[in-house]
Design a protein around this motif. Structure first.
Motif, short mmCIF file in Angstrom:
data_model
loop_
_atom_site.label_atom_id
_atom_site.label_comp_id
_atom_site.label_asym_id
_atom_site.label_seq_id
_atom_site.Cartn_x
_atom_site.Cartn_y
_atom_site.Cartn_z
N ARG A 26 0.85 -1.19 0.00
CA ARG A 26 0.00 0.00 0.00
C ARG A 26 0.88 1.24 0.00
O ARG A 26 1.05 1.92 1.00
N ILE A 27 1.43 1.52 -1.16
CA ILE A 27 2.39 2.60 -1.34
C ILE A 27 1.68 3.86 -1.78
O ILE A 27 0.93 3.85 -2.76
N PHE A 28 1.95 4.94 -1.06
CA PHE A 28 1.42 6.23 -1.46
C PHE A 28 2.34 6.87 -2.50
O PHE A 28 1.89 7.32 -3.55
N SER A 29 3.63 6.88 -2.20
CA SER A 29 4.61 7.39 -3.16
C SER A 29 6.00 6.87 -2.79
O SER A 29 6.24 6.49 -1.66
N ILE A 30 6.87 6.87 -3.78
CA ILE A 30 8.28 6.50 -3.57
C ILE A 30 9.12 7.73 -3.82
O ILE A 30 9.08 8.29 -4.93
N ASN A 31 9.87 8.15 -2.83
CA ASN A 31 10.69 9.35 -2.96
C ASN A 31 12.02 9.08 -3.65
O ASN A 31 12.50 9.91 -4.42
N ALA A 32 12.62 7.95 -3.35
CA ALA A 32 13.92 7.62 -3.92
C ALA A 32 14.15 6.12 -3.81
O ALA A 32 13.61 5.46 -2.92
N MET A 33 14.95 5.61 -4.73
CA MET A 33 15.34 4.21 -4.69
C MET A 33 16.84 4.13 -4.90
O MET A 33 17.43 4.98 -5.59
N ARG A 34 17.43 3.12 -4.30
CA ARG A 34 18.89 3.00 -4.33
C ARG A 34 19.30 1.53 -4.51
O ARG A 34 18.53 0.62 -4.21
N TRP A 35 20.50 1.36 -4.99
CA TRP A 35 21.15 0.05 -5.02
C TRP A 35 22.41 0.13 -4.16
O TRP A 35 23.23 1.04 -4.32
N TYR A 36 22.53 -0.83 -3.27
CA TYR A 36 23.74 -1.03 -2.48
C TYR A 36 24.32 -2.39 -2.87
O TYR A 36 23.65 -3.22 -3.48
N ARG A 101 1.60 7.09 3.59
CA ARG A 101 0.57 8.12 3.59
C ARG A 101 1.29 9.46 3.70
O ARG A 101 2.49 9.51 3.98
N VAL A 102 0.56 10.52 3.49
CA VAL A 102 1.16 11.85 3.48
C VAL A 102 1.85 12.14 4.80
O VAL A 102 1.28 11.93 5.87
N GLY A 103 3.11 12.57 4.71
CA GLY A 103 3.86 12.97 5.88
C GLY A 103 4.61 11.86 6.58
O GLY A 103 5.37 12.11 7.50
#
Length: 119
Positions: A26-36, A101-103
């Protein structure tokens, strides 16, 4: 929320692989994604990151060889790895900053996918 990484495998030096990491839940938004990545006996290190707006960053040891991209509609991040070297052998992990969710922003890790560069 789950991050499912895939695409690892065995490849010869100079070869290519494409890693994928799909976020679900239940994802509202994804701000960033990374690979390690974490090689045997070494600490986990940041390989690359991408923001929702498409800004990218790369570690010096992969610049010019790896390309990160994100499909916002599919909540999926990719890592195209070209000109692979022996020293790229590691378990690759995806990581994401996700709002449910927001915030509210939380950080999540995927389970890792093994990349082995060997002749």
């Amino acid at each position: 929320v789950q991050l499912q990484a895939s695409g690892g495998g065995l490849v010869q030096p100079g070869g290519s692989l494409r890693l994928s990491c799909a976020a679900s839940g239940r994802i509202f938004s994804i701000n960033a994604m990374r690979w390690y990545r974490q090689a045997p006996g070494k600490q986990r290190e940041l390989v690359s990151s991408i923001s929702r707006g498409g800004n990218t960053n790369y570690a010096d040891f992969v610049k010019g060889r790896f390309t990160i991209s994100m499909d916002n509609a599919k909540n999926t991040v990719y890592l195209q790895m070209n000109s692979l070297k022996f020293e790229d052998t590691a378990v690759y992990y995806c990581n994401a900053d996700i709002s449910l969710r927001v915030g509210i922003l939380e950080n999540y890790w995927g389970q890792g996918t093994l990349v082995t560069v060997s002749s």
